[in-house]
Design a protein around this motif. Structure first.
Motif, mmCIF file in Angstrom:
data_model
loop_
_atom_site.group_PDB
_atom_site.id
_atom_site.type_symbol
_atom_site.label_atom_id
_atom_site.label_comp_id
_atom_site.label_asym_id
_atom_site.label_seq_id
_atom_site.Cartn_x
_atom_site.Cartn_y
_atom_site.Cartn_z
ATOM 1 N N ALA A 53 7.415 16.884 -9.180
ATOM 2 C CA ALA A 53 6.766 16.009 -10.164
ATOM 3 C C ALA A 53 6.170 16.847 -11.281
ATOM 4 N N VAL A 54 6.058 16.220 -12.441
ATOM 5 C CA VAL A 54 5.378 16.801 -13.596
ATOM 6 C C VAL A 54 4.393 15.764 -14.106
ATOM 7 N N HIS A 155 3.370 22.344 -3.443
ATOM 8 C CA HIS A 155 2.455 23.226 -4.166
ATOM 9 C C HIS A 155 2.261 22.745 -5.602
ATOM 10 N N GLN A 156 1.168 23.229 -6.241
ATOM 11 C CA GLN A 156 0.893 22.847 -7.621
ATOM 12 C C GLN A 156 0.438 24.046 -8.448
ATOM 13 N N LEU A 157 0.887 24.054 -9.703
ATOM 14 C CA LEU A 157 0.497 25.042 -10.701
ATOM 15 C C LEU A 157 0.200 24.327 -12.010
ATOM 16 N N LEU A 158 -0.543 24.999 -12.871
ATOM 17 C CA LEU A 158 -0.819 24.499 -14.215
ATOM 18 C C LEU A 158 0.052 25.227 -15.235
ATOM 19 N N TYR A 211 0.081 20.615 -18.336
ATOM 20 C CA TYR A 211 0.869 19.964 -17.282
ATOM 21 C C TYR A 211 0.440 20.474 -15.909
ATOM 22 N N VAL A 212 0.481 19.577 -14.944
ATOM 23 C CA VAL A 212 0.417 19.946 -13.528
ATOM 24 C C VAL A 212 1.820 19.815 -12.981
ATOM 25 N N ILE A 213 2.329 20.902 -12.409
ATOM 26 C CA ILE A 213 3.683 20.925 -11.863
ATOM 27 C C ILE A 213 3.600 20.959 -10.343
#
Length: 216
Positions: A53-54, A155-158, A211-213
Motif C-alpha cells: 500500500a501507499v 513493514h512501513q517506511l516514510l 508518503y507512508v509505504i
C-alpha cells in the motif's frame, strides 16, 4: 484539505502516482554502495519486494512550512550566485526515513506543524551531526533496522521530500552548519560529497513527509 482529518490518504494501486512511488522505493543505485550489506541480509533481491500500500500524507501545515523553507534556501543560493547552478530538483530530494515505532510514524504524519522532532534526533547515532537523517535508498533503511512492523507482519517506511540545498560533509561534532559564503550557511550535510547516501538536515521544516509505504 488536510485539516482535522486523517492525514493518510490511500493511493489506488495501478495509478501513475502509486507506480511512481513504488518505482522510487524499489530503485537500485547505478553506482556502488558504500554500505552494501544487502547481499548478506534479508533484503537481498530488493527489487522483488512487494509494495502492499501507499498512503499520501496530506498535512497543510507541514506543507506550508516546507514551502517557506524552500523559498528561504532558494533566496540564499541566489544571493551566493548559485541560482543557475542548482535547479529546484537539485535543491530538493526524495529520501527515505524509517522509525521503529508505529506511533512515531503516525506522529510524524499527523503533527500540524513539524513532522519531525529535532529534540529526538541523534537517538540512533550522530555520525554526521545531531540532525535529522534520511537515506537515498529504502533498502538502506531496511538493512539497518530503520523501519516499523505492523501486527500483520508488513513493514512501513516514510518517503519524504527533503530540502537539501547546498550540502557539506558532516561530522559528529558539527552542532551548527558551517558558513559557506558571508553569513550564508550550508543547508544540509552528507556522508560523502562525491556519492552521498545519507542526507541530514538541521530543522524539521526542511522536510515534507509525503508518503507512508507499506511493504513485505
Amino acid at each position: 484539505d488536510g485539516k482535522g482529518a486523517d492525514p493518510l490518504v490511500p493511493v489506488s494501486s495501478g495509478t501513475a502516482e502509486f507506480d511512481a512511488v513504488r518505482a522510487i522505493f524499489l530503485a537500485q543505485p547505478t553506482v556502488s554502495r558504500h554500505y552494501d550489506i544487502g547481499a548478506r541480509s534479508a533484503s537481498h533481491h530488493w527489487e522483488r519486494r512487494e509494495v502492499i500500500a501507499v498512503d499520501r500524507i496530506e498535512n497543510n501545515g507541514q506543507q506550508a512550512g516546507t514551502e517557506a523553507q524552500q523559498d528561504v534556501i532558494a533566496d540564499s543560493l541566489r544571493s551566493q550566485g548559485l541560482g543557475d547552478l542548482l535547479s529546484a530538483a537539485d535543491r530538493a530530494r526524495w529520501l527515505f526515513h524509517g522509525t521503529r515505532s508505529l506511533d512515531a510514524l503516525r506522529d510524524i504524519a499527523s503533527d500540524p506543524v513539524n513532522g519531525f522532532a529535532l529534540v529526538l534526533a541523534g537517538q540512533t547515532g550522530t555520525l554526521w551531526g545531531p540532525y535529522l537523517y534520511f537515506a537515498r535508498e529504502s533498502q538502506y533503511c531496511f538493512d539497518h533496522g530503520f523501519y516499523c512492523t505492523r501486527a500483520d507482519g508488513n513493514h512501513q517506511l516514510l518517503l519524504c521530500l527533503v530540502m537539501t540545498g547546498m550540502p557539506c560533509l558532516g561530522a559528529p561534532d558539527m552542532d551548527l552548519l558551517p558558513k559557506r559564503q558571508g553569513n550564508h550557511r550550508y543547508n544540509s550535510v552528507v556522508d560523502s560529497l562525491s556519492c552521498p547516501e545519507i542526507f541530514c538536515v538541521p530543522e524539521s521544516k526542511a522536510v515534507l513527509p509525503a508518503y507512508v509505504i507499506t511493504f513485505r
